[in-house]
Design a protein around this motif. Structure first.
Motif, mmCIF file in Angstrom:
data_model
loop_
_atom_site.group_PDB
_atom_site.id
_atom_site.type_symbol
_atom_site.label_atom_id
_atom_site.label_comp_id
_atom_site.label_asym_id
_atom_site.label_seq_id
_atom_site.Cartn_x
_atom_site.Cartn_y
_atom_site.Cartn_z
ATOM 1 N N PHE A 112 44.200 35.409 46.532
ATOM 2 C CA PHE A 112 43.059 36.268 46.183
ATOM 3 C C PHE A 112 42.495 36.929 47.456
ATOM 4 N N LEU A 113 42.278 36.121 48.493
ATOM 5 C CA LEU A 113 41.666 36.645 49.723
ATOM 6 C C LEU A 113 42.578 37.646 50.438
ATOM 7 N N THR A 114 43.898 37.434 50.366
ATOM 8 C CA THR A 114 44.809 38.361 51.064
ATOM 9 C C THR A 114 44.910 39.705 50.339
ATOM 10 N N ARG A 115 44.461 39.777 49.095
ATOM 11 C CA ARG A 115 44.577 41.031 48.325
ATOM 12 C C ARG A 115 43.365 41.949 48.470
ATOM 13 N N PHE A 116 42.326 41.460 49.146
ATOM 14 C CA PHE A 116 41.131 42.287 49.379
ATOM 15 C C PHE A 116 40.888 42.421 50.878
ATOM 16 N N GLU A 117 40.967 43.656 51.406
ATOM 17 C CA GLU A 117 40.583 43.839 52.820
ATOM 18 C C GLU A 117 39.078 43.660 52.955
ATOM 19 N N SER A 118 38.341 44.097 51.949
ATOM 20 C CA SER A 118 36.924 43.733 51.846
ATOM 21 C C SER A 118 36.602 43.718 50.356
ATOM 22 N N ILE A 119 35.565 42.977 49.980
ATOM 23 C CA ILE A 119 35.202 42.869 48.557
ATOM 24 C C ILE A 119 34.613 44.224 48.112
ATOM 25 N N PRO A 120 35.119 44.787 46.994
ATOM 26 C CA PRO A 120 34.644 46.111 46.568
ATOM 27 C C PRO A 120 33.151 46.126 46.216
ATOM 28 N N ASP A 121 32.575 47.328 46.276
ATOM 29 C CA ASP A 121 31.216 47.563 45.779
ATOM 30 C C ASP A 121 31.290 47.508 44.252
ATOM 31 N N MET A 122 30.522 46.588 43.642
ATOM 32 C CA MET A 122 30.614 46.389 42.195
ATOM 33 C C MET A 122 29.264 46.568 41.496
ATOM 34 N N LEU A 123 28.307 47.192 42.181
ATOM 35 C CA LEU A 123 26.953 47.304 41.627
ATOM 36 C C LEU A 123 26.912 48.036 40.290
ATOM 37 N N GLU A 124 27.818 49.004 40.102
ATOM 38 C CA GLU A 124 27.793 49.786 38.862
ATOM 39 C C GLU A 124 28.986 49.477 37.960
ATOM 40 N N LEU A 125 29.607 48.319 38.182
ATOM 41 C CA LEU A 125 30.788 47.942 37.397
ATOM 42 C C LEU A 125 30.387 47.270 36.079
ATOM 43 N N ASP A 126 31.086 47.626 34.991
ATOM 44 C CA ASP A 126 30.886 46.956 33.693
ATOM 45 C C ASP A 126 32.046 46.021 33.383
ATOM 46 N N HIS A 127 33.268 46.504 33.668
ATOM 47 C CA HIS A 127 34.457 45.754 33.254
ATOM 48 C C HIS A 127 35.596 46.044 34.234
ATOM 49 N N LEU A 128 36.261 44.984 34.686
ATOM 50 C CA LEU A 128 37.415 45.146 35.573
ATOM 51 C C LEU A 128 38.562 44.272 35.078
ATOM 52 N N THR A 129 39.725 44.882 34.872
ATOM 53 C CA THR A 129 40.943 44.125 34.568
ATOM 54 C C THR A 129 41.992 44.507 35.604
ATOM 55 N N VAL A 130 42.574 43.502 36.267
ATOM 56 C CA VAL A 130 43.637 43.759 37.247
ATOM 57 C C VAL A 130 44.825 42.887 36.897
ATOM 58 N N SER A 131 46.021 43.503 36.867
ATOM 59 C CA SER A 131 47.212 42.734 36.520
ATOM 60 C C SER A 131 48.366 43.166 37.416
ATOM 61 N N GLY A 132 49.138 42.197 37.896
ATOM 62 C CA GLY A 132 50.317 42.511 38.709
ATOM 63 C C GLY A 132 49.995 42.534 40.195
ATOM 64 N N ASP A 133 50.915 43.147 40.962
ATOM 65 C CA ASP A 133 50.857 43.160 42.425
ATOM 66 C C ASP A 133 49.931 44.290 42.885
ATOM 67 N N VAL A 134 48.645 43.956 43.032
ATOM 68 C CA VAL A 134 47.632 44.965 43.371
ATOM 69 C C VAL A 134 46.886 44.514 44.625
#
Length: 460
Positions: free
Chosen positions: A394-416
């Motif tokens: 999980f940590l290696t897939r984020f260079e920094s944690i995204p800004d999520m203040l206006e997020l409602d729903h996030l789905t991530v699948s696969g090599d992202v």
């Protein structure tokens, strides 16, 4: 080594298991709890606080359930030592919160950790770093019971050893074991002798479970003849909580109903958000004197949870467990308090971890609070795929944690993977098919977007 008291406890549980016939609840006897037994938090808060809350705080002990390992998140050792925010672990945050209370009000609220044989040794080593903090920390161990062969109903363990082939022959029997093991450790009597009256119990991975002064004051100001011995914090169900236990009225008592007790024909009804509107957060306020009384009279009577497991070698076993909240029916003048959702912030998966690491929350004296910049108080619904399950991945897939203040729903699948300073808004779905890879570029703003296929960003 396993104690005589552990053997007694296991023997009693096993005998009860053999005697139980049929479901533990009759569906037609279940009623919604009367309104006067589920107090709305807003009303409790509206009562305000007395000039000095110090007297009440000095009668309180904070107990964290710390028996779990971080294996489901790909970590070795106790779950409480996973870093969740600015290099702070669950345990760090807990210690900071209580130290802040002790300093602010000039009180002595001790922290008690209920460890299991899985977490005790590692936890004790880590506790050394808090020796100069203003908080007294005590530990005691959950019982150790033998797993049972599902076919023969005989214990899997051949001797009392814990190592080698025998490592998986034993298990800690659920958090309902807190009453017996707390009593047996001698710590319960020690705290009562020190003038402590109530414990506030919660899971160490619930970052919303901080000491609430309004609930504490509500407990302490009940009339002497109606002294409340048990408060269960409940909160409104959402679609994500349909499996959570709920409070019901049964035989004129408040009672916890877990999904495992529900007859198959009624499971959908149990999951409905209309009939059962609240669920148990496992934040509990319990009288120490009452625990002592009920344990000594042997009148706790918690329903047995039969937990089936398959060991590495393929052997099917069962674990007999109990839940701490199931004892509510044995306590006098028990109440539910319907608290805001913010008091239930468990971190069970990397999807939960992403939320608490993000700018949705700000950290103050060990407590996480929803950022004032978020326009609505609900948390986004986040589903990360299997490539994110382990904390390290999980940590290696984020260079920094995204800004999520206006997020409602996030789905991530696969090599992202995510570059620096990515911003996610509205509903975002990112799907890399098998064999493909998607790199979300640094500075990208994704608003109500579906990203699929292949997107490689190469260094040059």
């Amino acid at each position: 080594m396993i104690s005589k008291k552990d053997f007694e406890g296991f023997k009693n549980l096993f005998h009860r298991f053999l005697q139980v016939k049929g479901p533990s609840v009759k569906w037609d006897k279940i009623h919604k709890p009367p309104e006067d037994l589920i107090h709305p938090y807003d009303k409790i808060k509206a009562q305000g606080l007395p000039d000095s809350v110090a007297a009440s705080l000095n009668k309180l002990v904070v107990v964290k359930l710390n028996g779990g390992l971080g294996t489901s998140m790909g970590c070795k050792g106790p779950k409480s030592v996973i870093s969740v925010r600015n290099e702070n672990t669950f345990l760090d945050l807990t210690v900071h919160q209580i130290e802040h209370l002790n300093k602010t009000f000039n009180v002595d609220v001790p922290l008690v950790l209920m460890n299991s044989f899985n977490t005790d040794e590692d936890t004790k080593k880590i506790l050394q770093k808090y020796t100069h903090h203003r908080v007294h920390i005590h530990t005691f161990n959950q019982s150790r019971y033998p797993r049972i062969n599902k076919e023969s109903l005989l214990p899997v363990a051949k001797d009392l050893g814990m190592h080698g082939d025998h490592a998986d022959a034993w298990y800690p029997p659920g958090h309902g074991d807190i009453y017996a093991s707390f009593y047996n450790s001698g710590l319960l009597d020690q705290l009562i002798a020190a003038g402590k009256e109530y414990i506030f119990v919660s899971n160490i991975d619930n970052l919303g479970a901080t000491v609430d002064l309004f609930i504490l004051n509500h407990l302490m100001t009940q009339p002497k003849d109606k002294r409340c011995e048990f408060i269960m914090e409940v909160t409104d169900k959402t679609r994500a909580d349909v499996k959570g236990g709920t409070l019901i009225q049964y035989d004129d008592k408040l009672r916890l109903l877990e999904i495992a007790q529900v007859p198959k024909a009624h499971v959908d009804e149990f999951k409905s958000v209309t009939k059962f509107k609240i669920f148990n957060t496992n934040n509990l306020w319990i009288s120490l004197a009452a625990i002592k009384r009920l344990h000594e009279k042997n009148t706790m009577d918690m329903e047995i949870i039969v937990n089936p497991k398959t060991l590495d070698g393929g052997l099917n076993v069962i674990q007999l467990e109990t839940a701490v909240g199931a004892a509510i029916k044995a306590f006098d003048n028990a109440l539910g308090v319907n608290v805001p959702r913010s008091r239930f912030l468990p971190v069970k998966t990397s999807s939960d971890l992403l939320l608490v690491m993000s700018n949705l929350y700000s950290l103050d004296a060990g407590s996480l609070t929803m950022s004032k910049k978020r326009e609505f108080p609900s948390t986004p619904h986040v589903k990360l795929g299997s490539s994110f399950t382990k904390v390290h991945d999980f940590l290696t897939r984020f260079e920094s944690i995204p800004d999520m203040l206006e997020l409602d729903h996030l789905t991530v699948s696969g090599d992202v993977t995510f570059g620096k300073n990515v911003s996610l808004k509205g509903t975002v779905i990112i799907i890399a098919n098998h064999g493909d890879r998607i790199d979300i570029p640094a500075g990208a703003v994704l608003e109500n977007k579906i990203v699929s296929g292949n997107l490689r960003i190469l260094d040059h």
